[in-house]
Motif scaffolding. Structure first.
Motif, PDB file in Angstrom:
ATOM      1  N   UNK A 216     -12.385   4.767  11.744  1.00 41.70           N
ATOM      2  CA  UNK A 216     -13.691   4.083  12.519  1.00 41.70           C
ATOM      3  C   UNK A 216     -14.754   3.807  11.626  1.00 41.70           C
ATOM      4  N   UNK A 217     -15.459   2.882  11.855  1.00 43.82           N
ATOM      5  CA  UNK A 217     -16.857   2.694  11.065  1.00 43.82           C
ATOM      6  C   UNK A 217     -17.782   1.950  12.208  1.00 43.82           C
ATOM      7  N   UNK A 218     -18.935   2.562  11.956  1.00 43.53           N
ATOM      8  CA  UNK A 218     -19.787   2.017  12.740  1.00 43.53           C
ATOM      9  C   UNK A 218     -19.410   1.918  14.429  1.00 43.53           C
ATOM     10  N   UNK A 219     -18.926   2.828  14.661  1.00 47.39           N
ATOM     11  CA  UNK A 219     -18.255   2.721  16.024  1.00 47.39           C
ATOM     12  C   UNK A 219     -17.263   1.789  16.577  1.00 47.39           C
ATOM     13  N   UNK A 220     -16.670   1.333  15.397  1.00 46.79           N
ATOM     14  CA  UNK A 220     -15.753   0.210  15.639  1.00 46.79           C
ATOM     15  C   UNK A 220     -14.262   0.692  14.845  1.00 46.79           C
ATOM     16  N   UNK A 221     -13.285  -0.285  15.336  1.00 47.40           N
ATOM     17  CA  UNK A 221     -12.045  -0.020  14.608  1.00 47.40           C
ATOM     18  C   UNK A 221     -12.248  -0.894  13.124  1.00 47.40           C
ATOM     19  N   UNK A 222     -11.644   0.107  12.236  1.00 47.51           N
ATOM     20  CA  UNK A 222     -11.453  -0.311  11.078  1.00 47.51           C
ATOM     21  C   UNK A 222     -10.093  -0.632  10.658  1.00 47.51           C
ATOM     22  N   UNK A 223      -9.762  -1.915  10.218  1.00 46.81           N
ATOM     23  CA  UNK A 223      -8.108  -1.942   9.875  1.00 46.81           C
ATOM     24  C   UNK A 223      -8.073  -2.285   8.541  1.00 46.81           C
ATOM     25  N   UNK A 224      -7.185  -1.749   7.679  1.00 45.48           N
ATOM     26  CA  UNK A 224      -7.041  -1.872   6.433  1.00 45.48           C
ATOM     27  C   UNK A 224      -5.543  -2.435   6.162  1.00 45.48           C
ATOM     28  N   UNK A 225      -5.410  -3.788   5.709  1.00 42.60           N
ATOM     29  CA  UNK A 225      -4.332  -4.345   5.337  1.00 42.60           C
ATOM     30  C   UNK A 225      -3.378  -3.728   4.394  1.00 42.60           C
ATOM     31  N   UNK A 226      -2.112  -3.965   4.825  1.00 41.11           N
ATOM     32  CA  UNK A 226      -1.298  -3.122   3.709  1.00 41.11           C
ATOM     33  C   UNK A 226      -0.987  -4.315   2.416  1.00 41.11           C
ATOM     34  N   UNK A 227      -0.351  -3.851   1.563  1.00 40.34           N
ATOM     35  CA  UNK A 227      -0.002  -4.736   0.146  1.00 40.34           C
ATOM     36  C   UNK A 227       0.968  -5.634   0.313  1.00 40.34           C
ATOM     37  N   UNK A 228       0.967  -6.841  -0.154  1.00 42.21           N
ATOM     38  CA  UNK A 228       2.349  -7.833  -0.335  1.00 42.21           C
ATOM     39  C   UNK A 228       3.091  -7.595  -1.580  1.00 42.21           C
ATOM     40  N   UNK A 229       2.118  -7.536  -2.742  1.00 42.68           N
ATOM     41  CA  UNK A 229       2.723  -7.235  -3.902  1.00 42.68           C
ATOM     42  C   UNK A 229       3.046  -5.793  -4.381  1.00 42.68           C
ATOM     43  N   UNK A 230       2.407  -4.786  -4.069  1.00 43.17           N
ATOM     44  CA  UNK A 230       2.766  -3.534  -4.251  1.00 43.17           C
ATOM     45  C   UNK A 230       2.109  -2.439  -2.998  1.00 43.17           C
ATOM     46  N   UNK A 231       2.656  -1.395  -3.113  1.00 45.53           N
ATOM     47  CA  UNK A 231       2.048  -0.209  -2.118  1.00 45.53           C
ATOM     48  C   UNK A 231       1.297   0.723  -2.835  1.00 45.53           C
ATOM     49  N   UNK A 232       0.415   1.260  -2.535  1.00 45.49           N
ATOM     50  CA  UNK A 232      -0.532   2.439  -3.312  1.00 45.49           C
ATOM     51  C   UNK A 232      -0.037   3.558  -2.294  1.00 45.49           C
ATOM     52  N   UNK A 233       0.390   4.561  -3.127  1.00 44.99           N
ATOM     53  CA  UNK A 233       0.901   6.043  -2.377  1.00 44.99           C
ATOM     54  C   UNK A 233      -0.216   6.899  -2.634  1.00 44.99           C
ATOM     55  N   UNK A 234      -0.370   7.534  -1.475  1.00 42.95           N
ATOM     56  CA  UNK A 234      -1.427   8.764  -1.569  1.00 42.95           C
ATOM     57  C   UNK A 234      -1.097   9.899  -2.564  1.00 42.95           C
ATOM     58  N   UNK A 235      -1.929  10.463  -3.175  1.00 43.18           N
ATOM     59  CA  UNK A 235      -1.515  11.682  -4.144  1.00 43.18           C
ATOM     60  C   UNK A 235      -0.703  12.584  -3.479  1.00 43.18           C
ATOM     61  N   UNK A 236      -0.689  12.869  -2.225  1.00 40.91           N
ATOM     62  CA  UNK A 236       0.060  14.003  -1.716  1.00 40.91           C
ATOM     63  C   UNK A 236       1.737  13.591  -1.657  1.00 40.91           C
ATOM     64  N   UNK A 237       1.915  12.293  -1.914  1.00 45.99           N
ATOM     65  CA  UNK A 237       3.222  11.725  -1.708  1.00 45.99           C
ATOM     66  C   UNK A 237       4.155  11.728  -2.890  1.00 45.99           C
TER      67      UNK A 237
END
Length: 236
Positions: free
Chosen positions: A176-197
């Motif tokens: 959420x941002x400014x009371x709105x849905x914030x949608x983050x697009x995935x990657x086409x060339x690569x996927x960034x993994x989270x540190x915990x993964x």
């Protein structure tokens, strides 16, 4: 290009065509004319397509190849774009700072957004490359949008804004941002993994967390004019 073409062909082959294609992620590594020409070939979608500059791009080359003009004043000002589709508007803001990876919406862009929203008669989706919040991805969070409160103030003044769309993170996410849905697009060339993964070395960079083996992905958005529903798909 092959991975981007797979996404393009998937979209073009859908039984029910999409109304528009919105590209919020990087489409070039070095901002060269040749890079943009390759990207343009990979984005020959059957639907209207709108693209915002990323942190690896260059405004003059972006304009020359993707917009077919160098800019009215010959300089590299922000590339802000609007697209109308079936009664709704998609406003893409240029959050780039030439020569840097972090982002900022300058006064021209804020004024442009405010003006477009003031005249918008129907629902609006606002997009840009960099997220205005931290996503829990250290390498991306360090170069996210600076001074997000400037954007938040504008969005909260206009009820017709229904959601915000961003890229930059190479992974699908929502918040959420400014009371709105914030949608983050995935990657086409690569996927960034989270540190915990991952098990990362003590001294690590973003390259250590990027996975180039996972298939390309994109997000399908559906809207009834009041809310946005988003479905992420991978293309194998």
């Amino acid at each position: 290009m092959e991975r981007a073409a797979r996404v393009r062909d998937y979209l073009n082959g859908l039984p029910s065509p999409v109304d528009a294609v919105v590209v919020t992620e990087d489409i070039t590594d070095h901002g060269l004319v040749e890079d943009y020409e390759i990207a343009r070939g990979a984005m020959r979608d059957d639907a209207p397509t709108v693209v915002c500059p990323g942190n690896h791009g260059s405004r003059p080359e972006f304009r020359k190849v993707l917009l077919d003009h160098p800019g009215r004043d010959g300089r590299a000002g922000p590339v802000n774009q609007a697209l109308r589709v079936d009664g709704l508007a998609i406003l893409l803001c240029d959050s780039s700072i030439p020569g840097r990876h972090d982002g900022h919406l300058d006064d021209k862009t804020i004024d442009w957004l405010e003006s477009k929203l003031a005249r918008a008669a129907g629902p609006v989706f606002v997009g840009m490359h960099r997220p205005p919040i931290a996503l829990g991805l250290p390498s991306v969070d360090a170069i996210r949008l600076n001074h997000p409160e400037r954007l938040e103030q504008v969005l909260r003044r206009h009820d017709q804004v229904k959601a915000a769309m961003v890229g930059h993170a190479h992974t699908a996410a929502s918040a959420l941002f400014a009371g709105l849905a914030l949608v983050v697009a995935p990657g086409v060339v690569s996927t960034l993994m989270m540190p915990g993964e991952l098990v990362l070395p003590e001294e690590w960079s973003e390259d250590d967390a990027l996975d180039f083996e996972r298939p390309p992905a994109f997000t399908l958005h559906v809207s009834d004019g009041e809310r946005l529903v988003s479905h992420t798909r991978v293309v194998r």
